[in-house]
Motif scaffolding. Structure first.
Motif, mmCIF file in Angstrom:
data_model
loop_
_atom_site.group_PDB
_atom_site.id
_atom_site.type_symbol
_atom_site.label_atom_id
_atom_site.label_comp_id
_atom_site.label_asym_id
_atom_site.label_seq_id
_atom_site.Cartn_x
_atom_site.Cartn_y
_atom_site.Cartn_z
ATOM 1 N N THR A 1 0.854 -1.175 0.000
ATOM 2 C CA THR A 1 0.000 0.000 0.000
ATOM 3 C C THR A 1 0.888 1.222 0.000
ATOM 4 N N LEU A 2 0.628 2.142 -0.911
ATOM 5 C CA LEU A 2 1.271 3.445 -0.894
ATOM 6 C C LEU A 2 0.175 4.447 -0.599
ATOM 7 N N GLY A 3 0.161 4.935 0.606
ATOM 8 C CA GLY A 3 -0.860 5.883 1.031
ATOM 9 C C GLY A 3 -0.230 7.211 1.383
ATOM 10 N N VAL A 4 -0.853 8.283 0.950
ATOM 11 C CA VAL A 4 -0.365 9.629 1.251
ATOM 12 C C VAL A 4 -1.440 10.355 2.050
ATOM 13 N N VAL A 5 -1.026 10.955 3.155
ATOM 14 C CA VAL A 5 -1.936 11.629 4.074
ATOM 15 C C VAL A 5 -1.578 13.107 4.126
ATOM 16 N N HIS A 6 -2.585 13.973 4.182
ATOM 17 C CA HIS A 6 -2.381 15.412 4.324
ATOM 18 C C HIS A 6 -3.087 15.899 5.578
ATOM 19 N N SER A 7 -2.432 16.779 6.303
ATOM 20 C CA SER A 7 -3.054 17.419 7.464
ATOM 21 C C SER A 7 -2.511 18.836 7.588
ATOM 22 N N ASP A 8 -3.396 19.791 7.863
ATOM 23 C CA ASP A 8 -2.943 21.166 8.074
ATOM 24 C C ASP A 8 -2.922 21.525 9.564
ATOM 25 N N GLU A 9 -3.039 20.523 10.416
ATOM 26 C CA GLU A 9 -2.946 20.736 11.866
ATOM 27 C C GLU A 9 -1.495 21.066 12.222
ATOM 28 N N ARG A 10 -1.267 22.170 12.910
ATOM 29 C CA ARG A 10 0.091 22.605 13.224
ATOM 30 C C ARG A 10 0.548 22.184 14.624
ATOM 31 N N ASN A 11 -0.369 21.678 15.454
ATOM 32 C CA ASN A 11 -0.026 21.360 16.834
ATOM 33 C C ASN A 11 0.182 19.868 17.092
ATOM 34 N N ALA A 12 -0.165 19.033 16.120
ATOM 35 C CA ALA A 12 -0.033 17.583 16.319
ATOM 36 C C ALA A 12 0.069 16.891 14.966
ATOM 37 N N ASP A 13 0.556 15.661 15.007
ATOM 38 C CA ASP A 13 0.648 14.843 13.803
ATOM 39 C C ASP A 13 -0.517 13.876 13.746
ATOM 40 N N PHE A 14 -1.014 13.638 12.522
ATOM 41 C CA PHE A 14 -1.967 12.549 12.316
ATOM 42 C C PHE A 14 -1.150 11.292 12.062
ATOM 43 N N VAL A 15 -1.380 10.259 12.873
ATOM 44 C CA VAL A 15 -0.679 8.989 12.731
ATOM 45 C C VAL A 15 -1.701 7.866 12.803
ATOM 46 N N ALA A 16 -1.408 6.753 12.149
ATOM 47 C CA ALA A 16 -2.292 5.591 12.205
ATOM 48 C C ALA A 16 -1.975 4.721 13.416
#
Length: 179
Positions: A36-51
């Motif tokens: 799987t090649l998955g690309v994630v985008h987030s504009d949150e500046r205070n935390a990371d989105f992680v699985a």
């Protein structure tokens, strides 16, 4: 003891596959893979989105875009030594807690079918706590991008080293048009 059995399964497939195939004349060694090649985008500046809650970084605070959150590669070798005896090794490479993509052994077991309905496995197996346990990392085999965290993260143990006995009991036959 069980850890040694896990490594024994892996070594058995690698070292004995050529000799067994030459003796039997049957194509008993099978290689499969998934990725799987998955690309994630987030504009949150205070935390990371992680699985994975143990992931070191993801999309958001670290970078706007990340291909590390959902990307993985898995390879599997299955060796059928006799009609009743088989062995499987599955290695998966995905983002780990230390930031690396070092491969880990997900499956490494030997299975013996005592009868067509009763089988015994020894080695490393997937924890079968949920419906999609055996293919939870094969993203294209599930109806979601990643399993629902509210359910699949309740038990943090994904696999175990030990012994497993399975018994299959048919409840009835399906009509021919339902198969």
């Amino acid at each position: 003891m069980v850890r040694q059995a896990t490594w024994l399964c892996a070594i058995l497939i690698v070292t004995q596959s050529g000799a067994l195939l030459a003796d039997s004349g049957l194509p008993n060694l099978e290689f499969n893979g998934f990725g799987t090649l998955g690309v994630v985008h987030s504009d949150e500046r205070n935390a990371d989105f992680v699985a994975d809650p143990f992931a070191s970084e993801g999309a958001g605070y670290s970078d706007d875009w990340s291909a590390e959150v959902d990307s993985r590669l898995g390879l599997q070798a299955t060796l059928r030594m006799t009609p009743q005896l088989s062995s499987v090794v599955q290695v998966v490479s995905e983002k780990r807690y230390d930031g690396s993509f070092a491969p880990e052994i997900e499956w490494a077991n030997v299975q013996y079918d005592l009868t067509p309905d009763l089988s015994l496995r020894v080695g490393r197996m997937v924890q079968s706590s949920f419906m999609a346990s055996e293919h939870r990392k094969v993203n294209y085999a599930t109806p979601w991008v990643r399993p629902p965290q509210e359910i699949y993260r309740l038990i943090p143990v994904a696999n175990f080293d030990g012994v497993d006995m399975r018994y299959r009991y048919p409840l009835g036959r399906l009509p021919m048009n339902c198969r």
